[in-house]
Design a protein around this motif. Structure first.
Motif, mmCIF file in Angstrom:
data_model
loop_
_atom_site.group_PDB
_atom_site.id
_atom_site.type_symbol
_atom_site.label_atom_id
_atom_site.label_comp_id
_atom_site.label_asym_id
_atom_site.label_seq_id
_atom_site.Cartn_x
_atom_site.Cartn_y
_atom_site.Cartn_z
ATOM 1 N N PRO A 72 73.249 -57.162 62.176
ATOM 2 C CA PRO A 72 74.017 -57.827 63.241
ATOM 3 C C PRO A 72 75.525 -57.710 63.062
ATOM 4 C CG PRO A 72 73.205 -59.443 61.670
ATOM 5 C CD PRO A 72 72.628 -58.116 61.251
ATOM 6 N N GLY A 73 75.976 -57.351 61.831
ATOM 7 C CA GLY A 73 77.404 -57.346 61.561
ATOM 8 C C GLY A 73 77.929 -58.770 61.458
ATOM 9 N N PRO A 74 79.018 -59.005 60.763
ATOM 10 C CA PRO A 74 79.757 -58.016 59.982
ATOM 11 C C PRO A 74 78.982 -57.643 58.720
ATOM 12 C CG PRO A 74 80.713 -60.205 59.670
ATOM 13 C CD PRO A 74 79.630 -60.364 60.676
ATOM 14 N N VAL A 75 79.204 -56.403 58.251
ATOM 15 C CA VAL A 75 78.453 -55.884 57.109
ATOM 16 C C VAL A 75 79.275 -56.015 55.831
ATOM 17 C CG1 VAL A 75 77.459 -53.779 56.131
ATOM 18 C CG2 VAL A 75 77.268 -54.204 58.590
ATOM 19 N N LEU A 86 70.360 -58.241 56.745
ATOM 20 C CA LEU A 86 71.165 -59.443 57.013
ATOM 21 C C LEU A 86 72.308 -59.525 56.015
ATOM 22 C CD1 LEU A 86 68.306 -62.068 57.433
ATOM 23 C CD2 LEU A 86 69.626 -60.997 59.289
ATOM 24 N N ARG A 87 73.409 -60.096 56.477
ATOM 25 C CA ARG A 87 74.571 -60.285 55.601
ATOM 26 C C ARG A 87 74.306 -61.421 54.610
ATOM 27 N NH1 ARG A 87 79.258 -63.493 56.087
ATOM 28 N NH2 ARG A 87 78.438 -64.425 57.986
ATOM 29 N N MET A 88 74.826 -61.261 53.403
ATOM 30 C CA MET A 88 74.836 -62.386 52.465
ATOM 31 C C MET A 88 75.883 -63.363 52.991
ATOM 32 S SD MET A 88 72.682 -61.976 50.027
ATOM 33 C CE MET A 88 73.150 -62.670 48.465
ATOM 34 N N GLN A 89 75.452 -64.536 53.475
ATOM 35 C CA GLN A 89 76.374 -65.450 54.171
ATOM 36 C C GLN A 89 77.002 -66.418 53.171
ATOM 37 O OE1 GLN A 89 75.307 -66.722 58.089
ATOM 38 N NE2 GLN A 89 73.638 -65.255 58.136
ATOM 39 N N ARG A 90 77.980 -65.888 52.432
ATOM 40 C CA ARG A 90 78.562 -66.684 51.344
ATOM 41 C C ARG A 90 79.238 -67.954 51.863
ATOM 42 N NH1 ARG A 90 81.050 -61.605 48.222
ATOM 43 N NH2 ARG A 90 80.785 -60.715 50.293
ATOM 44 N N GLU A 104 70.167 -70.942 65.405
ATOM 45 C CA GLU A 104 69.775 -69.819 66.283
ATOM 46 C C GLU A 104 70.984 -69.060 66.816
ATOM 47 O OE1 GLU A 104 66.849 -68.865 68.758
ATOM 48 O OE2 GLU A 104 65.428 -70.464 68.299
ATOM 49 N N HIS A 105 70.751 -67.828 67.211
ATOM 50 C CA HIS A 105 71.777 -66.973 67.825
ATOM 51 C C HIS A 105 71.028 -66.131 68.872
ATOM 52 C CE1 HIS A 105 75.264 -64.668 68.477
ATOM 53 N NE2 HIS A 105 75.513 -64.208 67.270
ATOM 54 N N PRO A 106 70.620 -66.790 69.971
ATOM 55 C CA PRO A 106 69.682 -66.114 70.884
ATOM 56 C C PRO A 106 70.212 -64.834 71.525
ATOM 57 C CG PRO A 106 70.438 -68.216 71.806
ATOM 58 C CD PRO A 106 70.889 -68.186 70.388
ATOM 59 N N ILE A 158 79.281 -71.489 73.487
ATOM 60 C CA ILE A 158 79.769 -72.205 72.289
ATOM 61 C C ILE A 158 79.211 -71.627 70.999
ATOM 62 C CG2 ILE A 158 77.981 -73.999 72.603
ATOM 63 C CD1 ILE A 158 80.029 -75.933 71.193
ATOM 64 N N ARG A 159 80.115 -71.473 70.023
ATOM 65 C CA ARG A 159 79.723 -71.172 68.635
ATOM 66 C C ARG A 159 80.253 -72.298 67.769
ATOM 67 N NH1 ARG A 159 80.221 -65.701 65.279
ATOM 68 N NH2 ARG A 159 78.356 -65.370 66.543
ATOM 69 N N ALA A 160 79.373 -72.832 66.927
ATOM 70 C CA ALA A 160 79.776 -73.960 66.078
ATOM 71 C C ALA A 160 79.023 -73.901 64.750
ATOM 72 C CB ALA A 160 79.476 -75.271 66.795
#
Ligand code: ASP
Length: 322
Positions: free
Chosen positions: A255-258, A217-221, A131-133, A103-105
């Motif tokens: 980790p992408g996306p870049v 790390l991506r800037m998670q807008r 987390e994203h183990p 699951i991703r949520a």
């Protein structure tokens, strides 16, 4: 291991065991016939409530390479669009008898929550900014393949740590493997108290030359509900990973996306020190190893359906084609 919800579910030996098994699956991936019967007769459901390219495709391929039956559900186009709750969706899917739900949520704690609603093994493929183990495990695997060991290695994680589930899992996993972790970025993007996870903090990249590995790390807008940096241009001036800041012996990960040209320059992203493509390749074999671990690798008491390991193919048969 019954579920994989957080890196906290693992110790160093557990991480090493998963990476070792991933290595054996990488041997299989080099053969003409890349499929093994390990999870024949098992059913895996991928339930993705957030966008994904790498994680969803590698979990799908991982399940198929292990000969499991697979159902993939994205929230867009499913009954979630019609207003069905997470609990009702999980109850519906559980009625189909899955052995594992990936699951991703967008909500922190969603993976943990659904363990109470299903008897399937639950794998967290990213829950909000918690987390994203499996990302951290594939990153450890990638580094072990390139460096042999992580003990004493200095790893800098740079950028939007505040919104990053990857950072939280990686700090824990790299630390368990003996690395010294520093997180760096503008003060507005470094959560207070992050040191408690076992890392140092830097608000500048002045000392980044000490790092053996630099992890952008991506800037998670999509998770920002305000202005955390004056502008992306200004962020790039102070924090971009590029050849002016890094030296050629430093390994570069993401980790992408870049966001090309923002957190990392194109020449660094595509350069010889970049492990970004290796990370994606590791994702497949590490996710095969994680599915193996929860479905065939240990004790899984299942009410009324027997021990899940009873029907799974033994580790010895990993090498046999399906
Ligand atoms: N793909 C990673 C995640 O899902 C990183 C990112 O989106 O920036 O968290």
């Amino acid at each position: 291991m019954r579920h994989l919800l957080s890196i906290e579910d693992l110790d160093r030996a557990g991480i090493e065991r998963i990476c070792e098994r991933a290595r054996s699956f990488a041997d299989v991936a080099r053969r003409d016939i890349k499929k093994v019967p390990t999870l024949r007769g098992r059913t895996v459901v991928n339930l993705f409530y957030e966008s994904s390219t790498r994680t969803s495709s590698s979990f799908e391929l991982a399940a198929k390479r292990l000969s499991a039956d697979l159902v993939s559900i994205k929230s867009a186009g499913s009954s979630v669009d019609k207003g069905e709750s997470l609990q009702d969706t999980v109850a519906t899917l559980t009625a189909l008898g899955p052995d594992a739900i990936v699951i991703r949520a967008p909500h922190a704690g969603a993976a943990q929550l659904i363990t109470g609603w299903t008897d399937a093994a639950v794998i967290n493929a990213g829950d909000g900014k918690h987390e994203h183990p499996t990302q951290a495990l594939l990153d450890v695997h990638t580094l072990l393949e390139h460096l042999g060991r992580l003990d004493g290695k200095r790893i800098w994680i740079v950028g939007d740590v505040l919104h990053s589930r990857v950072a939280r899992s990686c700090i824990r996993a790299f630390g368990l493997m003996g690395a010294e972790v520093t997180v760096a970025g503008p003060p507005t993007l470094i959560p207070r108290g992050i040191e408690e996870l076992g890392c140092a903090v830097s608000y500048t990249l002045d000392d980044i030359g000490e790092a053996d590995v630099v992890y952008g790390l991506r800037m998670q807008r999509e998770r920002m509900n305000g202005s955390f940096v004056p502008s992306l241009r200004e962020y790039a001036i102070h924090y971009q990973l590029n050849s002016r800041r890094l030296n050629p012996r430093q390994l570069v990960m993401h980790p992408g996306p870049v966001n090309r040209g923002i957190e990392i320059s194109p020449e660094t992203m595509d350069g010889p020190s970049s492990l970004i493509t290796s990370q994606v390749a590791s994702g497949l074999v590490v996710r095969m190893a994680v599915l193996y671990e929860v479905l065939a690798g240990g004790e899984r008491p299942r009410s009324g359906r027997g021990d899940a390991s009873s029907g799974a193919t033994s580790p010895a048969s990993i090498g046999e084609p399906a």
